[in-house]
Design a protein around this motif. Sequence first.
Motif, mmCIF file in Angstrom:
data_model
loop_
_atom_site.group_PDB
_atom_site.id
_atom_site.type_symbol
_atom_site.label_atom_id
_atom_site.label_comp_id
_atom_site.label_asym_id
_atom_site.label_seq_id
_atom_site.Cartn_x
_atom_site.Cartn_y
_atom_site.Cartn_z
ATOM 1 N N CYS A 1 -3.399 6.841 6.472
ATOM 2 C CA CYS A 1 -3.600 8.207 5.970
ATOM 3 C C CYS A 1 -4.916 8.793 6.462
ATOM 4 O O CYS A 1 -4.981 9.970 6.846
ATOM 5 C CB CYS A 1 -3.528 8.240 4.445
ATOM 6 S SG CYS A 1 -4.839 7.313 3.583
ATOM 7 N N VAL B 1 -7.144 11.239 -5.073
ATOM 8 C CA VAL B 1 -7.337 10.408 -3.888
ATOM 9 C C VAL B 1 -5.967 10.004 -3.341
ATOM 10 O O VAL B 1 -5.143 9.445 -4.063
ATOM 11 C CB VAL B 1 -8.156 9.144 -4.209
ATOM 12 C CG1 VAL B 1 -8.318 8.278 -2.963
ATOM 13 C CG2 VAL B 1 -9.534 9.527 -4.765
ATOM 14 N N ARG C 1 -3.748 7.682 -0.916
ATOM 15 C CA ARG C 1 -3.822 6.378 -0.273
ATOM 16 C C ARG C 1 -2.537 6.105 0.504
ATOM 17 O O ARG C 1 -1.498 6.688 0.225
ATOM 18 C CB ARG C 1 -4.060 5.276 -1.313
ATOM 19 C CG ARG C 1 -5.375 5.422 -2.053
ATOM 20 C CD ARG C 1 -5.657 4.266 -2.990
ATOM 21 N NE ARG C 1 -6.864 4.505 -3.769
ATOM 22 C CZ ARG C 1 -8.093 4.239 -3.354
ATOM 23 N NH1 ARG C 1 -8.283 3.695 -2.161
ATOM 24 N NH2 ARG C 1 -9.151 4.498 -4.114
ATOM 25 N N HIS D 1 0.844 -1.203 0.000
ATOM 26 C CA HIS D 1 0.000 0.000 0.000
ATOM 27 C C HIS D 1 0.878 1.251 0.000
ATOM 28 O O HIS D 1 0.937 1.977 1.003
ATOM 29 C CB HIS D 1 -0.918 -0.006 1.224
ATOM 30 C CG HIS D 1 -1.772 -1.214 1.351
ATOM 31 N ND1 HIS D 1 -2.920 -1.406 0.610
ATOM 32 C CD2 HIS D 1 -1.640 -2.336 2.111
ATOM 33 C CE1 HIS D 1 -3.453 -2.569 0.921
ATOM 34 N NE2 HIS D 1 -2.692 -3.158 1.828
ATOM 35 N N GLY E 1 -12.809 10.911 3.728
ATOM 36 C CA GLY E 1 -12.354 9.786 2.915
ATOM 37 C C GLY E 1 -13.076 8.535 3.351
ATOM 38 O O GLY E 1 -14.298 8.541 3.530
ATOM 39 N N ASP F 1 -8.640 -0.348 1.454
ATOM 40 C CA ASP F 1 -9.170 0.786 0.695
ATOM 41 C C ASP F 1 -9.023 2.109 1.444
ATOM 42 O O ASP F 1 -9.672 3.095 1.100
ATOM 43 C CB ASP F 1 -10.648 0.530 0.364
ATOM 44 C CG ASP F 1 -11.219 1.571 -0.583
ATOM 45 O OD1 ASP F 1 -10.528 1.929 -1.557
ATOM 46 O OD2 ASP F 1 -12.358 2.035 -0.348
ATOM 47 N N HIS G 1 -8.334 5.682 2.363
ATOM 48 C CA HIS G 1 -8.053 6.769 1.435
ATOM 49 C C HIS G 1 -8.568 8.107 1.971
ATOM 50 O O HIS G 1 -9.431 8.159 2.844
ATOM 51 C CB HIS G 1 -8.696 6.499 0.071
ATOM 52 C CG HIS G 1 -10.198 6.415 0.122
ATOM 53 N ND1 HIS G 1 -10.874 5.254 0.473
ATOM 54 C CD2 HIS G 1 -11.167 7.343 -0.130
ATOM 55 C CE1 HIS G 1 -12.182 5.468 0.432
ATOM 56 N NE2 HIS G 1 -12.383 6.734 0.079
#
Length: 382
Positions: free
Chosen positions: A110, A104, A106, A96, A343, A350, A352
């Motif tokens: 975050c 976006v 990531r 990641h 987010g 996922d 984000h």
Amino acid sequence: MDHSVLFAQTPAALPDILADIERLVSCESPSNDLAAVARSADVVAELGTAQLGAVPEQIVFDGVRHLRWRFGPGPTCVLLLGHHDTVWPIGSLTAHPVGVTDGVLRGPGCFDMKAGLVMAMHAAAALPDPSGVTLLITGDEEAGSPTSRELIETEASGCTAALVLAASADGGALKTERKGVSRYEVHIQGRAAHAGLEPWRGVNADVELAHQILAVQALADPAQQTSVVPTAMSAGTTANTVPAQGRLSVDARVRSVTEQVRLDTAIRALRPVLPGAGLEITGGPNHPPLEARSSADLFDRAARLAARLGLAPLTSTAVGGASDGNFTVGIGTPTLDGLGAVGGGAHSDDEHVFVGELPGRTALLTALLSDLLRPAGAPLPY
């Protein structure tokens, strides 16, 4: 309109905000790795010093590094609260990597909640005079704040408000209500016996556990949105022995202090069902609920400020998870939570942050700080 309040909303500020978030996310900091948390604390300190022009105090409890900036000579009026530890293990960056694609951002941690830390730093730095603000960034929130709870409660004591930089709820909603959390361990004492030769001589801890699981689950109250969930369980030693001992973990979530007390009393009143069985209950409430009444005035203030700044109307929601904001409201400090990034995907592949929301949310935080620090009767600075 005071442009210092809108500093973080200008396009020129966004590259700096993004660079700081990416730097912080690039330093992995799982709660259970004290060396990693220490490295992260160094990065937080470096970024904060550059933005705020002051070196933080580094507070270490049981090897966990927490950071505190206090501004001005007087008492703290507003506590900005966040954490720099994450749930992501070392090496997560390989699968990641940190980066921005199509607006976006990531990267592990975050959204929960390193972007919020950077927002807090930039918002405080945008104030003409941050006197009365304390920024506290802890290193063990994801582990339940075992070393930082007392520090958080001490810093929040007497404050006008605590603003928690936890990630927002869906659609950017602020978290104006969080359930309180109670954790229990139900310990069963039975008596071992040979399962084939003379099982009647035993007291089966498995069977007693089954009774207790049903009794515990029956304490839930859907009408009050109270959940009582039996979770981890263990019992027995071998396949041909009546289990002599058993253990059950229980996770309970409630919306009100009254319900938390009701549930605690009921769990402690459990008694064994099988003759000869023993029962011991340990644990109890560990996060008081953040009730809506404790955040209502702050949310209304934030909503008015969002309108003045030309931002989309603020929304709010109730969530089941707890945060350090539960501790601040537990000692009576009005608390507004979910002021961090917009987010999703916290703790998941996922995870984000929507980059386009960062300037406006940081500007809102700056405006809210400025408003809370404004002397009684003074005009609005925007």
